[in-house]
Design a protein around this motif. Structure first.
Motif, PDB file in Angstrom:
ATOM      1  N   ALA A 277      27.283  51.338  26.599  1.00  0.00           N
ATOM      2  CA  ALA A 277      28.610  51.768  27.045  1.00  0.00           C
ATOM      3  C   ALA A 277      29.299  52.606  25.979  1.00  0.00           C
ATOM      4  O   ALA A 277      29.908  53.641  26.283  1.00  0.00           O
ATOM      5  N   PHE A 278      29.192  52.179  24.721  1.00  0.00           N
ATOM      6  CA  PHE A 278      29.779  52.947  23.624  1.00  0.00           C
ATOM      7  C   PHE A 278      29.127  54.319  23.521  1.00  0.00           C
ATOM      8  O   PHE A 278      29.812  55.345  23.448  1.00  0.00           O
ATOM      9  N   PHE A 279      27.808  54.356  23.500  1.00  0.00           N
ATOM     10  CA  PHE A 279      27.069  55.607  23.340  1.00  0.00           C
ATOM     11  C   PHE A 279      27.456  56.606  24.432  1.00  0.00           C
ATOM     12  O   PHE A 279      27.746  57.768  24.147  1.00  0.00           O
ATOM     13  N   GLU A 280      27.469  56.155  25.664  1.00  0.00           N
ATOM     14  CA  GLU A 280      27.793  57.052  26.771  1.00  0.00           C
ATOM     15  C   GLU A 280      29.214  57.597  26.663  1.00  0.00           C
ATOM     16  O   GLU A 280      29.445  58.791  26.878  1.00  0.00           O
ATOM     17  N   ALA A 281      30.171  56.754  26.308  1.00  0.00           N
ATOM     18  CA  ALA A 281      31.557  57.206  26.170  1.00  0.00           C
ATOM     19  C   ALA A 281      31.725  58.150  24.986  1.00  0.00           C
ATOM     20  O   ALA A 281      32.382  59.193  25.095  1.00  0.00           O
ATOM     21  N   CYS A 282      31.115  57.808  23.866  1.00  0.00           N
ATOM     22  CA  CYS A 282      31.225  58.633  22.670  1.00  0.00           C
ATOM     23  C   CYS A 282      30.606  60.001  22.896  1.00  0.00           C
ATOM     24  O   CYS A 282      31.218  61.034  22.598  1.00  0.00           O
ATOM     25  N   GLU A 283      29.407  60.028  23.441  1.00  0.00           N
ATOM     26  CA  GLU A 283      28.704  61.295  23.641  1.00  0.00           C
ATOM     27  C   GLU A 283      29.334  62.163  24.722  1.00  0.00           C
ATOM     28  O   GLU A 283      29.131  63.370  24.738  1.00  0.00           O
ATOM     29  N   ALA A 284      30.104  61.569  25.613  1.00  0.00           N
ATOM     30  CA  ALA A 284      30.817  62.338  26.635  1.00  0.00           C
ATOM     31  C   ALA A 284      32.121  62.900  26.091  1.00  0.00           C
ATOM     32  O   ALA A 284      32.834  63.615  26.796  1.00  0.00           O
ATOM     33  N   GLY A 285      32.437  62.570  24.831  1.00  0.00           N
ATOM     34  CA  GLY A 285      33.659  63.086  24.220  1.00  0.00           C
ATOM     35  C   GLY A 285      34.918  62.414  24.725  1.00  0.00           C
ATOM     36  O   GLY A 285      35.993  63.021  24.742  1.00  0.00           O
ATOM     37  N   LYS A 286      34.818  61.148  25.080  1.00  0.00           N
ATOM     38  CA  LYS A 286      35.985  60.444  25.617  1.00  0.00           C
ATOM     39  C   LYS A 286      36.906  59.895  24.536  1.00  0.00           C
ATOM     40  O   LYS A 286      37.970  59.370  24.836  1.00  0.00           O
ATOM     41  N   GLY A 287      36.490  60.005  23.274  1.00  0.00           N
ATOM     42  CA  GLY A 287      37.346  59.598  22.164  1.00  0.00           C
ATOM     43  C   GLY A 287      37.460  58.098  21.978  1.00  0.00           C
ATOM     44  O   GLY A 287      36.858  57.296  22.709  1.00  0.00           O
ATOM     45  N   TRP A 288      38.245  57.738  20.980  1.00  0.00           N
ATOM     46  CA  TRP A 288      38.410  56.343  20.597  1.00  0.00           C
ATOM     47  C   TRP A 288      38.990  55.507  21.732  1.00  0.00           C
ATOM     48  O   TRP A 288      38.644  54.339  21.905  1.00  0.00           O
ATOM     49  N   ALA A 289      39.866  56.091  22.533  1.00  0.00           N
ATOM     50  CA  ALA A 289      40.485  55.335  23.623  1.00  0.00           C
ATOM     51  C   ALA A 289      39.435  54.711  24.539  1.00  0.00           C
ATOM     52  O   ALA A 289      39.602  53.582  24.999  1.00  0.00           O
ATOM     53  N   ALA A 290      38.350  55.413  24.788  1.00  0.00           N
ATOM     54  CA  ALA A 290      37.291  54.898  25.659  1.00  0.00           C
ATOM     55  C   ALA A 290      36.259  54.068  24.902  1.00  0.00           C
ATOM     56  O   ALA A 290      35.523  53.295  25.512  1.00  0.00           O
ATOM     57  N   CYS A 291      36.197  54.225  23.587  1.00  0.00           N
ATOM     58  CA  CYS A 291      35.174  53.544  22.785  1.00  0.00           C
ATOM     59  C   CYS A 291      35.678  52.269  22.123  1.00  0.00           C
ATOM     60  O   CYS A 291      34.875  51.399  21.759  1.00  0.00           O
ATOM     61  N   ALA A 292      36.969  52.136  21.945  1.00  0.00           N
ATOM     62  CA  ALA A 292      37.559  51.056  21.160  1.00  0.00           C
ATOM     63  C   ALA A 292      37.153  49.665  21.639  1.00  0.00           C
ATOM     64  O   ALA A 292      36.927  48.770  20.816  1.00  0.00           O
ATOM     65  N   ALA A 293      37.045  49.458  22.930  1.00  0.00           N
ATOM     66  CA  ALA A 293      36.733  48.130  23.457  1.00  0.00           C
ATOM     67  C   ALA A 293      35.364  47.627  23.016  1.00  0.00           C
ATOM     68  O   ALA A 293      35.107  46.423  23.033  1.00  0.00           O
TER      69      ALA A 293
END
Length: 139
Positions: free
Chosen positions: A10-26
């Motif tokens: 989940a982290f990898f997909e959000a980070c690589e899509a450029g969703k930023g910390w808001a999507a990765c923080a959880a």
């Protein structure tokens, strides 16, 4: 509770899509650290800052995407490793210079270290100089 593999995915997909910390923080500890021996990231020490850097990168490389080569969990070490190739063309505004229209296919590795089910530290292994030359940002 999600497995570290599920959390890393989940982290990898959000980070690589450029969703930023808001999507990765959880998926991460709030103070998760980051390390890379790559020029553009030399001063980046927090995973929060790296996630936001990726968000900016996708802003000026809007076709940015990855091809995943391997995604491996080492449960004994509480670590998940992703091996991928980033593909993209500098066509959007921003970045180190005006859009070059040049393309890169650059390999990288994420080693995501876990603690209590969330990412505590991530190391990125990446030949940034190669990518920067391909994109026309360096000689």
């Amino acid at each position: 509770m999600a497995s570290i593999t599920e959390t890393a995915t989940a982290f990898f997909e959000a980070c690589e899509a450029g969703k930023g910390w808001a999507a990765c923080a959880a998926h991460c500890h709030p103070d998760a650290s980051f390390a890379a021996q790559a020029e553009p990231l030399a001063d980046t020490r927090s995973l929060r800052d790296y996630c936001d850097w990726m968000q900016g990168l996708i802003g000026f490389i809007p076709d940015g995407r990855y091809t995943l080569k391997a995604f491996v969990t080492d449960a004994a070490q509480d670590c998940v490793v992703a091996v991928a190739t980033f593909h993209g063309t500098h066509t959007g505004p921003g970045g180190p210079m005006a859009p070059t229209g040049k393309h890169t296919d650059t390999d990288y590795v994420y080693a995501m270290q876990f603690q209590d089910g969330r990412i505590r530290h991530m190391t990125k292994v990446w030949n940034a100089g190669w990518a920067m030359r391909e994109l026309g940002w360096a000689a």
